[in-house]
Design a protein around this motif. Structure first.
Motif, mmCIF file in Angstrom:
data_model
loop_
_atom_site.group_PDB
_atom_site.id
_atom_site.type_symbol
_atom_site.label_atom_id
_atom_site.label_comp_id
_atom_site.label_asym_id
_atom_site.label_seq_id
_atom_site.Cartn_x
_atom_site.Cartn_y
_atom_site.Cartn_z
ATOM 1 N N THR A 63 0.827 -1.201 0.000
ATOM 2 C CA THR A 63 0.000 0.000 0.000
ATOM 3 C C THR A 63 0.863 1.252 0.000
ATOM 4 O O THR A 63 0.551 2.229 -0.695
ATOM 5 N N ARG A 64 1.980 1.229 0.723
ATOM 6 C CA ARG A 64 2.879 2.391 0.757
ATOM 7 C C ARG A 64 3.499 2.672 -0.605
ATOM 8 O O ARG A 64 3.915 3.791 -0.868
ATOM 9 N N THR A 65 3.581 1.685 -1.468
ATOM 10 C CA THR A 65 4.145 1.911 -2.800
ATOM 11 C C THR A 65 3.176 2.641 -3.712
ATOM 12 O O THR A 65 3.566 3.138 -4.762
ATOM 13 N N LYS B 227 2.951 -5.135 -11.974
ATOM 14 C CA LYS B 227 4.398 -5.130 -12.215
ATOM 15 C C LYS B 227 4.862 -3.747 -12.682
ATOM 16 O O LYS B 227 5.871 -3.227 -12.203
ATOM 17 N N ASP B 228 4.103 -3.133 -13.595
ATOM 18 C CA ASP B 228 4.463 -1.803 -14.094
ATOM 19 C C ASP B 228 4.425 -0.769 -12.969
ATOM 20 O O ASP B 228 5.308 0.088 -12.866
ATOM 21 N N CYS B 229 3.404 -0.868 -12.116
ATOM 22 C CA CYS B 229 3.294 0.060 -10.989
ATOM 23 C C CYS B 229 4.485 -0.093 -10.049
ATOM 24 O O CYS B 229 5.095 0.901 -9.634
ATOM 25 N N PHE C 241 7.443 2.611 -9.068
ATOM 26 C CA PHE C 241 7.760 2.953 -7.690
ATOM 27 C C PHE C 241 9.241 2.725 -7.410
ATOM 28 O O PHE C 241 9.908 3.571 -6.802
ATOM 29 N N GLN C 242 9.771 1.592 -7.844
ATOM 30 C CA GLN C 242 11.179 1.278 -7.575
ATOM 31 C C GLN C 242 12.106 2.280 -8.254
ATOM 32 O O GLN C 242 13.116 2.685 -7.652
ATOM 33 N N LEU D 168 16.599 8.004 -3.423
ATOM 34 C CA LEU D 168 17.759 7.613 -2.619
ATOM 35 C C LEU D 168 19.052 8.164 -3.200
ATOM 36 O O LEU D 168 19.946 8.589 -2.457
ATOM 37 N N ARG D 169 19.150 8.180 -4.534
ATOM 38 C CA ARG D 169 20.348 8.720 -5.183
ATOM 39 C C ARG D 169 20.489 10.208 -4.868
ATOM 40 O O ARG D 169 21.573 10.685 -4.526
#
Length: 85
Positions: free
Chosen positions: A26-28, A58-60, A64-65, A72-73
Motif C-alpha cells: 500500500t505504501r508503494t 508489475k508496471d506500478c 515505484f522502484q 535515494l540517489r
C-alpha cells in the motif's frame, strides 16, 4: 470448500488490514493493482488468465522502484555534499 475471502469496497481484505506485506504494498501506491491480481486469482484460480492485472501491478511496482531509487540517489548526493561542504 471455503469461499475466497471477501473484499471491502476499498479493495482491502477486511481481516488482513494489519498484514505487513499489505502495508508495504500500500505504501508503494500499488495496493489497488495488487488487490486486482488477488481478486483475479481468487476468481479464476489460474494465473495465466490474470496476465493483464499482473502486468499492471508489475508496471506500478517498477515505477515505484525507479522513483525510490532516484530519491535515494538524490539523498545520497545531498548527504555527500553536506558532509564535504
Amino acid at each position: 470448500m471455503a469461499s475466497p475471502p471477501t473484499h471491502s469496497r476499498s479493495g482491502r481484505p477486511e481481516d488482513e488490514e494489519d498484514d505487513p506485506v499489505d502495508r508495504m504494498i500500500t505504501r508503494t501506491g500499488c495496493g489497488e493493482q495488487h488487490y486486482a491480481v488477488q481478486e483475479c486469482m481468487a476468481e479464476h484460480q489460474d494465473w495465466r488468465l490474470c496476465q493483464k492485472p499482473v502486468q499492471t501491478f508489475k508496471d506500478c511496482m517498477s515505477s515505484f522502484q525507479l522513483a525510490r531509487k532516484e530519491q535515494l540517489r538524490k539523498q545520497l548526493s545531498k548527504d555527500t555534499q553536506t558532509s564535504t561542504g
